[in-house]
Design an enzyme around this catalytic site. Structure first.
Site, PDB file in Angstrom:
ATOM      1  CB  VAL A 124     -13.715  -2.582   2.190  1.00  0.00           C
ATOM      2  CG1 VAL A 124     -13.173  -1.187   2.447  1.00  0.00           C
ATOM      3  CG2 VAL A 124     -14.661  -2.566   0.991  1.00  0.00           C
ATOM      4  N   GLY A 125     -10.427  -2.984   2.926  1.00  0.00           N
ATOM      5  CA  GLY A 125      -9.431  -2.900   3.997  1.00  0.00           C
ATOM      6  C   GLY A 125      -9.483  -1.559   4.706  1.00  0.00           C
ATOM      7  N   GLY A 166      -5.008  -5.003   7.087  1.00  0.00           N
ATOM      8  CA  GLY A 166      -6.129  -4.071   7.195  1.00  0.00           C
ATOM      9  C   GLY A 166      -7.186  -4.409   8.222  1.00  0.00           C
ATOM     10  CB  THR A 226       1.084   0.292   4.968  1.00  0.00           C
ATOM     11  OG1 THR A 226       1.258  -0.968   4.292  1.00  0.00           O
ATOM     12  CG2 THR A 226       2.382   0.654   5.688  1.00  0.00           C
ATOM     13  N   GLY A 227      -0.582  -2.163   6.365  1.00  0.00           N
ATOM     14  CA  GLY A 227      -0.461  -3.396   7.136  1.00  0.00           C
ATOM     15  C   GLY A 227      -1.696  -4.241   6.971  1.00  0.00           C
ATOM     16  CB  THR A 245      -0.882  -0.046   1.263  1.00  0.00           C
ATOM     17  OG1 THR A 245      -1.827  -1.070   1.076  1.00  0.00           O
ATOM     18  CG2 THR A 245      -1.575   1.249   1.560  1.00  0.00           C
TER      19      THR A 245
HETATM   20  N1  ASP Z   1      -3.713  -2.124   4.622  1.00  0.00           N
HETATM   21  C1  ASP Z   1      -3.942  -2.674   3.310  1.00  0.00           C
HETATM   22  C2  ASP Z   1      -5.207  -3.483   3.311  1.00  0.00           C
HETATM   23  O1  ASP Z   1      -5.460  -4.176   4.275  1.00  0.00           O
HETATM   24  C3  ASP Z   1      -2.830  -3.528   2.847  1.00  0.00           C
HETATM   25  C4  ASP Z   1      -1.492  -2.866   2.848  1.00  0.00           C
HETATM   26  O2  ASP Z   1      -1.205  -2.026   3.703  1.00  0.00           O
HETATM   27  O3  ASP Z   1      -0.696  -3.163   1.958  1.00  0.00           O
HETATM   28  O4  ASP Z   1      -5.897  -3.468   2.337  1.00  0.00           O
END
Ligand code: ASP
Length: 310
Positions: free
Chosen positions: A206-207, A231, A228-229, A177
């Site tokens: 949906v994240g 979700g 980011t992480g 992300t």
């Molecule tokens: N946070 C994003 C999600 O869960 C994924 C990511 O951070 O790469 O969609």
């Protein structure tokens, strides 16, 4: 006049130096530098934090290496559905889109939702119809495809495993992300986040990236944050807003608040990932509990600082 700062990320996860070919590492660092340059050039000219986060996030979306826009990951059915959001710390205005396909720059669509509609969030077909009315650029399916993400998906295709928690099959546990947070010369702050989500996710999933308060939040009183992480955990921990709350109600600094959320609260629920943020004085912080996070920072008076590993 306030100190102005731009901070960006290109995702967190199991990013290890020993697994990274030098050319690929150089390409990632270049991508981060390009995004910093795009956003910082606007801050330097006195433009808004909002303009800077939009420009930096657009640059990362257009880069095939990152999991947002071009180069997004594949869902279970082989589609590429994207989520994005943006928030203005001065006005608390926000815009978000989720589950959109074929939109070249989902963050631009989120910005249009914020500025050209009376809503905060649009999803799927409704968001795509709104994009058409606004003249937002679309691209054919092939535009978004990268061999790397395709191969990643093929490792887990047909299974029930999304690249969520404890996914042993997906060796390459990265969350690519992208996002940005900025403080401008007037002390206004803003944040934006954009993603293709998680590899092999259920379509329609949906994240946190499009959820205001979870993946993105901005308030001039406290901070502007992009996460980011994993979700699902970030949604459950309401991460971005929690940083703001710790600053507002407990008087923590940006760095302290981010440390509590990333290293304590998220860790307790196995929430892997990280976040970047700024406050309205131009202080910036980048915190993660994973092996690495693609990240970059530039403040007035300084040069670009980019990094990947711990
Ligand atoms: N946070 C994003 C999600 O869960 C994924 C990511 O951070 O790469 O969609």
């Amino acid at each position: 006049m306030s100190a102005y700062t731009l901070v960006i990320h290109g995702g967190a996860g199991t990013i290890l130096k020993e697994d990274m070919p030098p050319e690929l590492e150089a390409a990632y660092l270049q991508g981060l530098n390009d995004a910093l340059d795009a956003g910082y050039a606007l801050l330097e000219k006195g433009q808004s934090a909002m303009a800077a986060v939009l420009a930096a996030t657009l640059s990362l979306e257009d880069n095939i290496l990152f999991n947002a826009g071009k180069g997004s990951v594949f869902a279970k059915d082989g589609s590429q559905e994207m989520d994005a959001s943006i928030m203005d710390g001065k006005t608390l205005m926000a815009g978000a889109v989720a589950g959109v396909r074929n939109i070249r720059n989902p963050v631009e669509l989120a910005y249009s939702v914020m500025t050209k509609s009376s809503h905060v969030m649009l999803i799927g077909k409704g968001a795509e119809d709104f994009a058409a009315l606004q003249g937002i650029r679309t691209e054919p399916d092939e535009y978004f495809v990268s061999q790397f993400r395709y191969d990643q998906w093929k490792q887990v295709q047909g299974s029930d495993e999304a690249s969520l928690d404890h996914n042993v099959k997906l060796r390459d546990k990265k969350f690519g992300t992208v996002g940005a947070a900025a403080c401008d010369i007037h002390g206004n702050i803003a944040a934006a986040t954009s993603t293709g989500g998680m590899t092999n996710k259920q379509w329609g999933r949906v994240g946190d990236s499009s959820i205001i308060g979870a993946g993105t939040y901005a308030n001039n009183k406290t901070c502007a944050i992009s996460c980011t992480g994993h979700g699902e955990l970030f949604i459950r921990a309401v991460t971005a807003y929690d940083v703001s709350c710790l600053m507002e109600y407990k008087g923590l600094s940006l760095q302290e608040a981010m440390n509590v959320v990333v290293h304590d609260k998220l860790m307790k629920i196995n929430g892997e990932g990280g976040m970047i943020g700024v406050d309205a004085k131009g202080n910036a912080a980048m915190v993660f509990n994973s092996e690495g996070m693609y990240r970059g920072l530039r403040s007035n008076g300084g040069g670009n600082e980019v990094a990947i590993y711990k």
